[in-house]
Design an enzyme around this catalytic site. Structure first.
Site, PDB file in Angstrom:
ATOM      1  N   HIS A   1     -13.187 -10.084  -8.973  1.00 48.83           N
ATOM      2  CA  HIS A   1     -12.187  -9.118  -9.437  1.00 48.83           C
ATOM      3  C   HIS A   1     -11.501  -9.591 -10.725  1.00 48.83           C
ATOM      4  CE1 HIS A   1      -8.774  -6.455  -9.678  1.00 48.83           C
ATOM      5  NE2 HIS A   1      -7.941  -7.449  -9.423  1.00 48.83           N
TER       6      HIS A   1
ATOM      7  N   HIS B   1      -4.674 -14.019 -12.959  1.00 53.35           N
ATOM      8  CA  HIS B   1      -3.513 -13.153 -12.704  1.00 53.35           C
ATOM      9  C   HIS B   1      -3.107 -13.045 -11.238  1.00 53.35           C
ATOM     10  CE1 HIS B   1      -6.502  -9.890 -11.879  1.00 53.35           C
ATOM     11  NE2 HIS B   1      -5.535  -9.399 -11.122  1.00 53.35           N
TER      12      HIS B   1
ATOM     13  N   GLU C   1       0.150 -15.422  -6.725  1.00 49.22           N
ATOM     14  CA  GLU C   1       0.470 -14.600  -5.550  1.00 49.22           C
ATOM     15  C   GLU C   1      -0.370 -14.987  -4.339  1.00 49.22           C
ATOM     16  OE1 GLU C   1       0.358  -9.848  -4.336  1.00 49.22           O
ATOM     17  OE2 GLU C   1      -0.056 -10.496  -6.382  1.00 49.22           O
ATOM     18  N   ASP C   2      -1.637 -15.313  -4.565  1.00 47.34           N
ATOM     19  CA  ASP C   2      -2.575 -15.437  -3.443  1.00 47.34           C
ATOM     20  C   ASP C   2      -3.111 -16.845  -3.210  1.00 47.34           C
ATOM     21  OD1 ASP C   2      -2.377 -12.699  -3.017  1.00 47.34           O
ATOM     22  OD2 ASP C   2      -4.036 -12.226  -4.365  1.00 47.34           O
TER      23      ASP C   2
ATOM     24  N   ASP D   1      -6.302  -4.373 -14.342  1.00 50.82           N
ATOM     25  CA  ASP D   1      -6.346  -4.700 -12.906  1.00 50.82           C
ATOM     26  C   ASP D   1      -6.405  -3.411 -12.077  1.00 50.82           C
ATOM     27  OD1 ASP D   1      -5.804  -6.402 -10.455  1.00 50.82           O
ATOM     28  OD2 ASP D   1      -3.934  -5.252 -10.493  1.00 50.82           O
TER      29      ASP D   1
ATOM     30  N   ASP E   1     -11.858  27.106 -22.202  1.00 47.95           N
ATOM     31  CA  ASP E   1     -11.942  26.085 -23.247  1.00 47.95           C
ATOM     32  C   ASP E   1     -12.192  24.705 -22.635  1.00 47.95           C
ATOM     33  OD1 ASP E   1      -9.452  26.307 -22.110  1.00 47.95           O
ATOM     34  OD2 ASP E   1      -8.364  25.663 -23.891  1.00 47.95           O
TER      35      ASP E   1
END
Length: 718
Positions: free
Chosen positions: A60, A84, A88-89, A151, A271
């Protein structure tokens, strides 16, 4: 070696090699080496983690980095994209990233990081606070939002592995927040893909129907489109204008939005085809426009010049709609190759991330920074993250009007903006003191809606201040935020003043005054109730959250200033003017107006609630004397006050109009009206109207009693 890990490693290295080939187009070898090191660190940090699809998690961040490499983002931005999700993880820390890649990369990663590890009351609040944090990080470095958008784009491309409810939630958020942000930053290609993927996830059946319809219609008319393009190409060659033609079909989402906004069926949306003509110089755009209008008749009112007046995101182009063969509308965009690059990539075109953006000469980035700076100003004036994200949502509408200041400057505002929105766009102080406006030299009220091309001048007065009614008609988030902030400030000042009076009265009852209270006693009470300043304590008293008598007793419990002979002396009334809104409110049961005999009671969170002394609710509240407040009307009272009336009338058509006209003749507004009861001869109507004082009310009652259709009229109390 186990086959699955080996396959996983091969896949990761393949993705890294693809990224490196893309980076080699614009980055030197030593910077690509830093990116490879970021991959090693990120791969090790995410080791053992997988996505919902079962792929290694590092795929990812690598995909996000490749999206950004297509935009030619710099090495620090690519490194931050790969890392990134590490804060957090994974166990990787901010200090680790600073040590390995520098402060800039670490700050970008921190800006992108969500706040999932903090406990919030709801998912909505967590998302709002995360967005708020991201905006503040954007103010420091625009690469934060580029990584966040990339992301989100990759997450949308791989949304199929998510549960159905998660898909819908993420798709809705993408359409409402992230796609408009991409548009606001001029990144139209990314915006278009986010919209189409979001629409497909949120409304899969509608997407399939529209996609099939567009393919079928384009197949039917491909030959006609080719003829039109050939005609345009031959004419431009004849006129010796160098060009590049791009044909396009509108996306299912844009067709869906057109159907909704214009209330059209699918068969009525004609259109759906477009041609983009790219030329070398701005002057050639106008020459090309003349050529096309000589070939095909233009549709009246559908020409827009975004070169002379660019959109707020820096977008520049000429737009026109032509009647093609058979009367089929054809949308045409004309712009230079450089304008095309800016339209597709926005702030990511000709990337310049340093603070001195003016040196880069990048209009889209300069405008983006101005927009983000405005968001930061709103952040400082908005207490709630949910209120903040709602104000930003309002500011992301793509439709705009272009207006002229008295000096000839151009301001772009959202569609349906009012003269008051314009005032706040000029300056917050101008909006706060606005009283009226001149639009094209004509005097108009502040609530007047503005149209593109109008010249607007704001009339101000030093004594004017924001009104709560302004919130009902302003459109822009800047105006809404500034008005709310000013009203809170006014309310706080009123609260402090009223709280001071209430505490003074309570201390008088104990035979002392606030100036006699020692600093130590005051500090002890403030610390006990966790207030930093005495103004906060006074405001809390005014809002009914603390009883003034209890606070007075706490302030004097250790004092030697009490004079028993003076205790329990009667205190003077607190005089109210009607302007203390937010601190003083008026009971809906009896609707007191200036001139009535009144009594006040402290109500938690509401402040002083005023009742008529004869109101049954006031008599019930009198059983709690600690909450009673001695109040009276000041000599000068301002504002309109609601009052209830019961009018018995003939039961026949047209009576309501007669009664309403009689009330209007007395310069009073009707707030609500309802029928209470009916019989064959009469009907009773209940009105709530707005009056200035008892004399004004008496004039209205006399006027109503003179009306032939009125049998009786009386004021409602309780």
């Amino acid at each position: 070696m186990d086959e699955a890990p080996q396959n996983s490693l091969d896949s990761r290295m393949h993705d890294l090699a693809a990224l490196d080939r893309r980076l080699a187009e614009y980055l030197p070898a030593e910077q690509r080496q830093r990116v490879n090191r970021a991959f090693e660190v990120g791969d090790h940090a995410h080791l053992g983690q997988t996505r919902k699809s079962g792929e290694p998690y590092i795929t990812h961040p690598l995909a996000v980095a490749e999206i950004l490499a297509e935009m030619h983002l710099d090495a620090d931005g690519i490194c931050a994209a790969i890392l990134h999700d590490t804060l957090e993880d994974t166990s990787l820390t901010h200090a680790d990233i600073v040590r390995e890649f520098g402060q800039s990369v670490a700050d970008i990663v921190d800006g992108v990081t969500k706040l999932d590890k903090v406990n919030f009351q709801s998912r909505m609040e967590a998302a709002a606070e995360s967005f708020r944090k991201m905006v503040l990080a954007m103010a420091q470095d625009l690469r934060v939002i580029l990584i966040k958008l990339a992301d989100r784009l990759h997450n949308m491309r791989t949304l199929g592995s998510m549960a159905a409810d998660s898909r819908r939630r993420i798709a809705k958020e993408t359409l409402e927040i992230y796609a408009p942000i991409a548009q606001r930053l001029g990144m139209n290609r990314l915006k278009g893909e986010l919209q189409d993927l979001g629409f497909q996830a949120l409304h899969p059946f509608r997407h399939r129907v529209l996609e099939a319809h567009l393919k079928a219609r384009y197949g039917d008319r491909r030959e006609g489109m080719n003829r039109i393009q050939h005609t345009i190409a031959e004419k431009l060659k004849y006129e010796q204008i160098p060009f590049r033609l791009i044909s396009r079909v509108k996306s299912p989402y844009s067709i869906y939005q057109k159907m909704r906004s214009e209330h059209k069926d699918l068969s009525d949306v004609l259109d759906v085809y477009g041609v983009r003509v790219l030329v070398s110089e701005p002057l050639q755009c106008y020459l090309t426009l003349g050529v096309l209008h000589s070939l095909f008749k233009p549709v009246d009112g559908r020409f827009r010049d975004f070169i002379a007046i660019p959109k707020a995101n820096g977008y520049q182009s000429l737009h026109t709609v032509l009647f093609g063969p058979g009367g089929t509308p054809l949308e045409v965009q004309i712009r230079t190759e450089d304008m095309e690059l800016m339209a597709e990539r926005g702030i990511a075109a000709h990337w310049a991330y340093k603070a001195d953006v003016s040196a880069a000469g990048n209009t889209a980035q300069a405008r983006a920074r101005d927009w983000v700076a405005g968001l930061v100003d709103q952040h400082t004036q908005t207490a709630s993250s949910l209120d903040f994200i709602e104000s930003v949502r309002v500011d992301l509408y793509p439709d705009e009007v272009y207006l002229f200041t008295p000096k000839g400057d151009i301001l772009a505002l959202p569609k349906n903006s009012t003269a008051l929105d314009f005032a706040y766009a000029v300056h917050t102080a101008v909006g706060g003191h606005a009283v009226a406006a001149r639009v094209d030299q004509k005097l108009v009220p502040l609530r007047t809606r503005l149209s593109s091309g109008q010249a607007v001048e704001i009339i101000t007065a030093a004594s004017a201040q924001p009104q709560i009614g302004w919130l009902e008609f302003v459109v822009t988030s800047k105006a809404r935020t500034a008005i709310r902030h000013a009203l809170k400030q006014i309310q706080h000042e009123d609260s402090v003043e009223i709280g001071h009076r209430l505490l003074d009265r309570a201390l008088e009852q104990l035979g002392t005054a606030l100036e006699n209270i020692s600093t130590a006693a005051l500090d002890a009470v403030l610390a006990e109730h966790r207030f930093k300043r005495i103004e906060d304590l006074l405001a809390d008293i005014a809002l009914g959250n603390r009883m003034p008598q209890a606070v007075a007793r706490a302030l004097t419990r250790d004092a030697s200033v009490l004079e028993l002979g003076q205790a329990q002396r009667p205190s003077e009334n607190i005089l109210i003017t009607g302007t203390e809104r937010g601190v003083v409110s008026f009971g809906n049961c009896c609707h007191p107006v200036p001139g009535d005999d009144i009594v006040g009671f402290l109500s938690a969170g509401k402040g002083i609630v005023v009742h008529q002394r004869e109101c049954p609710n006031a008599q019930e509240l009198a059983k709690t004397p600690d909450r009673a407040v001695q109040i009276a009307w000041d000599r000068e009272v301002q504002g309109d006050f609601k009052v209830g009336l019961k009018v018995v009338v003939d039961n026949k058509p047209g009576v309501l109009a007669t009664v309403a006209a009689a009330i209007a003749e007395c310069n009073a507004n009707i707030d609500t009206v309802e029928y209470q009861e009916r019989d064959l001869r009469t009907a009773a109507m209940l009105f709530v109207i707005e009056v200035r004082h008892r004399k004004h009310l008496a004039d209205i009652l006399r006027r109503l009693r003179r009306a032939p259709v009125v049998h009786a009229v009386g004021r409602l109390v309780g």
